[in-house]
Scaffold this motif. Sequence first.
Motif, PDB file in Angstrom:
ATOM      1  N   GLY A  51       0.545  -0.770  -0.034  1.00  9.64           N
ATOM      2  CA  GLY A  51      -0.139  -0.110   0.095  1.00  9.64           C
ATOM      3  C   GLY A  51       0.709   1.447   0.293  1.00  9.64           C
ATOM      4  N   VAL A  52       1.639   1.009   0.334  1.00 12.15           N
ATOM      5  CA  VAL A  52       2.976   2.727   0.102  1.00 12.15           C
ATOM      6  C   VAL A  52       3.177   3.033  -0.957  1.00 12.15           C
ATOM      7  CG1 VAL A  52       5.327   0.915   0.138  1.00 12.15           C
ATOM      8  CG2 VAL A  52       4.865   3.490   1.328  1.00 12.15           C
ATOM      9  N   ALA A  53       3.240   3.852  -0.996  1.00 11.64           N
ATOM     10  CA  ALA A  53       3.066   5.332  -2.645  1.00 11.64           C
ATOM     11  C   ALA A  53       4.600   4.946  -2.562  1.00 11.64           C
ATOM     12  CB  ALA A  53       2.213   6.078  -2.574  1.00 11.64           C
ATOM     13  N   THR A  54       5.271   5.290  -4.132  1.00 12.65           N
ATOM     14  CA  THR A  54       6.765   6.043  -3.807  1.00 12.65           C
ATOM     15  C   THR A  54       6.251   7.472  -5.108  1.00 12.65           C
ATOM     16  OG1 THR A  54       7.560   4.058  -6.104  1.00 12.65           O
ATOM     17  CG2 THR A  54       7.698   4.012  -3.347  1.00 12.65           C
ATOM     18  N   ILE A  55       7.581   8.127  -4.917  1.00  7.07           N
ATOM     19  CA  ILE A  55       7.794   8.969  -6.181  1.00  7.07           C
ATOM     20  C   ILE A  55       8.984   8.504  -5.973  1.00  7.07           C
ATOM     21  CG2 ILE A  55       7.120  11.747  -6.336  1.00  7.07           C
ATOM     22  CD1 ILE A  55       4.920  11.205  -4.830  1.00  7.07           C
ATOM     23  N   GLN A  56       9.827   8.934  -7.178  1.00  3.44           N
ATOM     24  CA  GLN A  56      11.112   9.646  -7.270  1.00  3.44           C
ATOM     25  C   GLN A  56      11.840  10.140  -6.745  1.00  3.44           C
ATOM     26  OE1 GLN A  56      12.789   7.648 -10.773  1.00  3.44           O
ATOM     27  NE2 GLN A  56      14.749   8.276  -9.992  1.00  3.44           N
ATOM     28  N   CYS A  57      12.858  11.294  -6.713  1.00  2.00           N
ATOM     29  CA  CYS A  57      13.306  12.370  -5.773  1.00  2.00           C
ATOM     30  C   CYS A  57      14.081  12.462  -5.765  1.00  2.00           C
ATOM     31  CB  CYS A  57      11.368  13.151  -4.835  1.00  2.00           C
ATOM     32  SG  CYS A  57      12.142  14.782  -4.395  1.00  2.00           S
TER      33      CYS A  57
END
Length: 123
Positions: A51-57
Motif C-alpha cells: 500500500g505504500v506509494a512511491t515517488i522518485q525525487c
Amino acid sequence: MKTTQNTVLITGGGSGIGFEIAKAFTAFGNIVIITGRNKDRLEYAASKIPGVATIQCDVTKQDDVENLVRIINNQFSSLNVVVNNAGQVFVHELTGGRKIFPQASEEILTNYLSTLRLNEEFL
C-alpha cells in the motif's frame, strides 16, 4: 501526535530508518508516500510495504521538489505529516591533500537546505 488516519510523506523512505518509519506508519493504517533518488530501492520498499506509494525525487534538485509538491497536491491533498528523513554523510579528513568542501557542501544541501526548501514549498 495522532498516529492513525494521517497522510504521511517520508523523504529517503526507500531504505534504512525511512523504510522502517514507513512500515510503522503503514501498520497503523496511514496513507504513506515515500520518496528517494533510487528507483530500485523505492520499488523494493514498495514490494515489502503493501500500500505504500512511491515517488522518485532527489530533494536536492529544485525541479524534483516542484514535481513532488505538484504530485502531492494533486494526488494526496490530505497530506498532514512530513518526515524529513533524506540525508547523507561522508567521512572527512582534513589531511591528505583531499578537498572536503564539495562533499561537505553536498551534505549541507541534502541534510539541511533541502529540508528547508521542501517544507517551504509545502507550506
